[in-house]
Write an enzyme that holds these catalytic residues in place. Structure first.
Site, short mmCIF file in Angstrom:
data_model
loop_
_atom_site.label_atom_id
_atom_site.label_comp_id
_atom_site.label_asym_id
_atom_site.label_seq_id
_atom_site.Cartn_x
_atom_site.Cartn_y
_atom_site.Cartn_z
N GLU A 1 0.72 -1.10 0.45
CA GLU A 1 -0.45 0.11 0.20
C GLU A 1 0.54 1.76 -0.22
O GLU A 1 0.65 2.33 -1.15
CB GLU A 1 -1.12 0.39 1.20
CG GLU A 1 -1.97 -0.85 1.04
CD GLU A 1 -3.43 -1.01 0.75
OE1 GLU A 1 -2.95 0.12 -0.12
OE2 GLU A 1 -4.10 -1.60 0.49
N SER B 1 -6.47 2.65 -3.34
CA SER B 1 -5.69 3.17 -2.48
C SER B 1 -4.79 3.52 -4.04
O SER B 1 -3.13 4.38 -3.67
CB SER B 1 -4.81 1.77 -2.12
OG SER B 1 -5.72 1.50 -0.82
N ASP C 1 1.18 4.77 -2.14
CA ASP C 1 0.37 5.28 -1.99
C ASP C 1 1.92 6.63 -3.01
O ASP C 1 1.53 7.70 -3.31
CB ASP C 1 0.89 5.86 -1.12
CG ASP C 1 -0.71 4.98 0.06
OD1 ASP C 1 -1.86 4.42 -1.12
OD2 ASP C 1 -0.98 4.80 1.37
#
Length: 572
Positions: A234, A481, A238
């Site tokens: 994740e 995400s 990001d």
């Protein structure tokens, strides 16, 4: 001598032998003052029609407004000191007291009244424990990929090409456009294994975004995550996305808790609360904050089990089952969510634009249907039935103090955007269970007009008077995400223009976003039509013309963003 005496003698020797765990910290969150005044001030600062618009509060002003009384602070500090606490500190906002404790067994802390609420001073709303865990480090050889649920793009040659340059072209953003103000700052956050690999970012830079400035990407915390963990994937996504779109913006990567429980259970809610309360009390805060992680809200989880009980499932069995489901129910209570909301208000009032992913389970799940085997099968079946009966919002994106970002994908090419969906999941959408509609939604007919259109889910499955989300969308073929940090990078560029022109940052931008989208349709947002939030259920919210509870007002149009958000004269 009794066995208990031997145990006590051993416990007494542990500090000498150096066998105690690292010190732990307890934070007493105190009863805050003037929360009604904070609420009204927050909306006045965020409302383009208000005389106080963008007159952000300073840290001392916030502390003066909501800080606890000196008596309450003293009572909490004395409580900790009497229990053996040391290094006792008070937050800059004067709303929390923290103390360290030597690695004492939980039973000993409990004996001293920690963390039994019945013994707390009346000013202490609740305690949060955060162990002083050693900072972890990353390796550069491997990183995990996001969960398959979050990857909707097909590997087939006929699928659209979601390269950084193609996405920018779709939004009208020049591929070489970079920030120039030295102070523009953006941040991504996550707990547990959350982090990124510089080698992976360098590889992404070479392949996708050659203008990424590696020197302006840095960790904000000592914790750097753990390569191979779920949240590390994740974090990598990001950082890749926010640096690709917020080119040359100082990018801070924050991991404020390395406990594994933050990735699975209610430890996440505590980690988020700790992060936001810590950040909101810092002298310096970022201009833009992207939060891709979340789960079903505490209210959604309470609804799940209360309805399952009506179907014959024991409450304790339901609660035990959902607590074991990875990244599904990760908040302790509605009270905890309320405290998180207060921290979000403080940050917004100080000028931070906060974005949250709308979720990857449509309007019914955190990611996808519950799975169970053996004795758990009946519970999973019941929860899936309840999930499809109601629209289950996630948090923090359903907070009225967060800009909620949905996901889009393309049919054929970038000129045909539809709602992102894939592998049983899809762009999160719907209405909060516990938070009422914010002022800019209450004063508008946009939501009510949308709900009059055909194809809506049963009215009994959601509360139309509550906060509707998302607000807008971006490419989310790897889940929201991906869309959240993409959008955050774009808002960072807008912030950069404002700073260069001597204007303040936008802070909580949702009221202005809704005003622009309603008064100038098609200028700042391109409508997304097509798709539904039903995922594996038979009902959901359709993506229709105009705002919808699936993709919001649509995806960004760069020229319109610059016109309507980078300057203030068009709204005077």
């Amino acid at each position: 001598m009794s066995p208990h005496s031997n145990i006590l003698r051993l416990l007494a020797l542990l500090p000498v032998l150096g066998l105690y765990a690292a010190p732990i910290q307890l934070t007493a969150h105190l009863r805050q003052s003037n929360l009604t005044a904070l609420e009204s001030t927050f909306w006045e600062i965020a409302d383009p029609k208000s005389p106080r618009y963008l007159n952000h509060l300073s840290l001392p002003e916030v502390a003066e407004l909501i800080g606890a009384s000196s008596e309450d602070i003293d009572s909490a500090a004395a409580f900790f000191a009497e229990a053996g606490g040391y290094d006792i500190t008070v937050s800059n906002l004067r709303d929390a007291v923290t103390a360290s404790f030597d690695g004492k067994p939980d039973v000993e802390l409990t004996a001293k009244g920690l963390p039994r609420k019945s013994t707390h001073p009346s000013a202490v709303e609740f305690l949060v424990r955060h162990d002083d865990l050693p900072a972890s480090t990353t390796t550069t050889t491997t990183t995990s990929s996001p969960s398959p649920l979050k990857i909707a793009a097909s590997s087939d040659d006929s699928s659209p090409s979601y390269t950084i340059s193609n996405i920018k072209e779709a939004y009208g953003i020049p591929t070489d456009y970079q920030a120039t103000h030295p102070d523009t700052t953006q941040m991504v956050w996550g707990p547990g294994t959350f982090g990124y690999s510089k080698a992976k970012l360098e590889a992404h830079k070479i392949k996708e975004a050659p203008l990424i400035n590696m020197d302006k990407v840095e960790f904000w915390t000592e914790n750097h995550g753990t390569s191979g963990g779920d949240n590390f994937g994740e974090g990598q996504l990001d950082v890749d996305m926010i640096t690709s779109f917020g080119l040359n913006v100082t990018t801070l990567v924050a991991n404020t808790n390395t406990s594994a429980s933050t990735e699975e259970t209610t430890g996440f809610g505590a980690a988020l609360l700790n992060f936001l309360t810590d950040l909101s009390s810092r002298e310096e805060v970022p201009h833009v904050l992207s939060m891709s992680l979340g789960s079903l809200s505490s209210a959604s989880c309470n609804l799940l089990c209360s309805e399952a009980v009506k179907m014959g499932i024991a409450l304790t069995d339901c609660q035990a089952y959902i607590s074991e489901q990875r990244q599904v129910c990760m908040y302790l209570s509605d009270d905890q969510s309320d405290r998180i909301n207060t921290a979000l208000q403080v940050l917004g009032a100080r000028g931070v634009t906060i974005m949250g992913s709308s979720g990857d389970g449509g309007s019914h799940f955190s990611f996808g249907p519950f799975q169970g085997s053996g004795d758990d099968s009946a519970i999973a079946d019941a929860l899936n039935e309840v999930s499809c009966k109601f629209q289950m919002p996630v948090f923090p994106t359903a907070s009225p103090y967060v800009l909620s970002i949905g996901g889009e994908m393309w049919e054929g090419n970038s000129k045909h955007p539809v709602t992102w969906a894939g592998y049983g999941g899809g762009s999160g959408a719907g209405f909060s269970v516990q938070f009422e509609a914010p002022p800019h939604q209450k004063s508008s007919s946009t939501v009510s007009d949308y709900l009059k259109k055909p194809g809506m889910p049963p009215t009994s499955s959601y509360n139309a008077n509550n906060r509707a989300y998302p607000d807008m969308s971006a490419v989310g073929v790897m889940g929201t995400s991906q869309s959240c940090p993409i959008t955050a990078g774009i808002w960072s560029l807008i912030t950069d223009i404002r700073l260069n022109n001597g204007l303040p940052p936008l802070g909580f931008v949702a009221p202005r976003l809704w005003q622009v989208a309603e008064e100038y349709p098609g200028e700042a947002f391109e409508d997304i039509i097509g798709g539904n939030s039903n995922t594996s259920c038979s009902n959901g919210f359709p993506a229709t013309d105009g705002w919808d509870a699936n993709t919001g007002f649509g995806r960004p149009i760069w020229d319109g963003f610059v016109k309507h958000f980078a300057a203030d004269d068009v709204h005077d």
